[in-house]
Design a protein around this motif. Structure first.
Motif, PDB file in Angstrom:
ATOM      1  N   ARG A   1     -64.753 -30.177  25.327  1.00  0.00           N
ATOM      2  CA  ARG A   1     -63.365 -29.718  25.324  1.00  0.00           C
ATOM      3  C   ARG A   1     -62.406 -30.884  25.044  1.00  0.00           C
ATOM      4  NH1 ARG A   1     -61.284 -28.677  31.090  1.00  0.00           N
ATOM      5  NH2 ARG A   1     -61.506 -30.933  30.965  1.00  0.00           N
ATOM      6  N   ASP A   2     -62.672 -32.012  25.709  1.00  0.00           N
ATOM      7  CA  ASP A   2     -61.808 -33.176  25.506  1.00  0.00           C
ATOM      8  C   ASP A   2     -61.894 -33.688  24.072  1.00  0.00           C
ATOM      9  OD1 ASP A   2     -61.096 -32.967  28.138  1.00  0.00           O
ATOM     10  OD2 ASP A   2     -62.476 -34.523  28.846  1.00  0.00           O
ATOM     11  N   VAL A   3     -63.116 -33.669  23.502  1.00  0.00           N
ATOM     12  CA  VAL A   3     -63.286 -34.111  22.119  1.00  0.00           C
ATOM     13  C   VAL A   3     -62.515 -33.188  21.167  1.00  0.00           C
ATOM     14  CG1 VAL A   3     -64.954 -34.350  20.234  1.00  0.00           C
ATOM     15  CG2 VAL A   3     -65.492 -35.260  22.497  1.00  0.00           C
ATOM     16  N   LEU A   4     -62.639 -31.870  21.375  1.00  0.00           N
ATOM     17  CA  LEU A   4     -61.954 -30.903  20.525  1.00  0.00           C
ATOM     18  C   LEU A   4     -60.443 -31.072  20.615  1.00  0.00           C
ATOM     19  CD1 LEU A   4     -64.142 -27.783  21.266  1.00  0.00           C
ATOM     20  CD2 LEU A   4     -63.786 -28.757  19.013  1.00  0.00           C
ATOM     21  N   HIS A   5     -59.958 -31.212  21.825  1.00  0.00           N
ATOM     22  CA  HIS A   5     -58.515 -31.344  21.995  1.00  0.00           C
ATOM     23  C   HIS A   5     -58.017 -32.696  21.485  1.00  0.00           C
ATOM     24  CE1 HIS A   5     -58.207 -28.007  25.276  1.00  0.00           C
ATOM     25  NE2 HIS A   5     -58.687 -27.575  24.128  1.00  0.00           N
ATOM     26  N   GLY A   6     -58.829 -33.723  21.672  1.00  0.00           N
ATOM     27  CA  GLY A   6     -58.445 -35.033  21.168  1.00  0.00           C
ATOM     28  C   GLY A   6     -58.353 -35.059  19.665  1.00  0.00           C
ATOM     29  N   THR A   7     -59.302 -34.378  19.015  1.00  0.00           N
ATOM     30  CA  THR A   7     -59.273 -34.303  17.557  1.00  0.00           C
ATOM     31  C   THR A   7     -58.070 -33.493  17.086  1.00  0.00           C
ATOM     32  OG1 THR A   7     -61.678 -34.421  17.531  1.00  0.00           O
ATOM     33  CG2 THR A   7     -60.608 -33.648  15.524  1.00  0.00           C
TER      34      THR A   7
END
Length: 321
Positions: free
Chosen positions: A286-292
């Protein structure tokens, strides 16, 4: 069950087995229906020539005959009222039939009758754990007169009986997921909601299904992490194209990773096993998706995210869960 396929009781002689197998082959050859005394309480059973041959082969061998008899009625051919073993066989059949309908999505009810699963598990515990009941099982084995059916063999059958029964349910649930994938998960979750009243059974099935779900979740996590890394590396020069790729990766993870994770959570809770696995990994994704997303062109990315939830709003609830 081989006894049911041939329409015989557990006391049938070898001669009766051969005679009935020949009669049923002849009926099938002229496309006549086979008599089935158990149909009125177990439902219909499709039988072909290969089933008849296999049933006759099993009942000619004393060991496989004993194993088939363990899961068939001592009454001839219907269950004896008040007999714990026969009641266990009947409850087992009913619970398996209901489970198959539930996980296949053919049962219109939201959940199946939880008491079916609870009663099945409790009755088989009585058979395996009650000395009087098990003594009757041993007497049937010894009456077959085969040296392989000795005390050591019977002890191993007794120890493994509950796992064998619970394994029937695990196979139905796991096979439903293998065949149906994500669309099969609502029915599987409904089954676990019913199975919470039989936590040991739920735990056994959860453990078997968990291996399948874990593999799906792991593949989805690896795929989305790889795609996010590629997007982050290229976003400065191809923002519009990469936003579309981000949406595809997001959708793919929702379907292949987050949806099985939701079922893993339901199964784990039904079995009383506490915190579900993969929680930290899913949060990391989730953090990776939102960070991207924050790295991409904001107006386009925000519009793309809106489309994801507009087109499949139910997925937003799964993301929250």
């Amino acid at each position: 069950n081989a006894f049911r396929v041939l329409g015989l009781g557990v006391g049938a002689t070898v001669e009766a087995i051969d005679r009935e197998a020949a009669r049923r082959r002849a009926l099938l050859a002229i496309e006549r229906p086979l008599p089935d005394p158990a149909e009125w309480f177990l439902g219909p059973l499709a039988v072909g020539p290969a089933d008849v041959e296999e049933a006759a082969r099993k009942l000619r061998d004393p060991v496989s005959r004993f194993e088939e008899g363990l899961f068939w009625f001592r009454g001839e051919p219907s269950p004896s009222p008040g007999d714990a073993h026969d009641e266990a066989v009947l409850a087992h059949a009913g619970a398996l039939r209901a489970t198959a309908s539930r996980v296949a999505g053919t049962d219109p009810a939201a959940t199946m009758d939880a008491s079916l699963l609870t009663r099945c598990d409790e009755l088989w515990q009585q058979v395996a754990g009650g000395d009087d009941c098990w003594r009757a099982v041993e007497e049937r084995a010894f009456a077959l007169g085969d040296p392989r059916l000795d005390a050591t063999y019977l002890r191993s059958v007794r120890r493994g009986l509950l796992d064998q029964v619970r394994g029937d349910f695990a196979r139905l649930v796991v096979d439903a997921y293998r065949r149906g994938g994500a669309p099969a998960l609502p029915g599987i979750e409904a089954w676990f909601a019913s199975a919470a009243s039989a936590p040991v059974l739920a735990g056994f099935v959860s453990s078997n299904l968990g291996r399948e779900l874990d593999a799906s979740i792991e593949r989805a996590i690896q795929a989305v992490q790889k795609e996010m890394a590629a997007i982050q590396a290229d976003y400065r020069t191809r923002t519009t194209e990469l936003t579309a790729r981000w949406v595809d990766a997001y959708n793919d993870f929702l379907e292949r990773g987050l949806r099985p994770f939701g079922t893993r959570k339901v199964a784990t809770e039904a079995a009383g096993l506490g915190r579900p696995p993969w929680l930290s990994e899913v949060r990391e994704v989730r953090d990776v998706l939102h960070g991207t997303l924050t790295s991409l062109d904001q107006p386009r990315a925000t519009h793309a995210l809106y489309r994801v939830f507009r087109d499949a709003g139910i997925r937003l609830e799964w993301w929250r869960r």
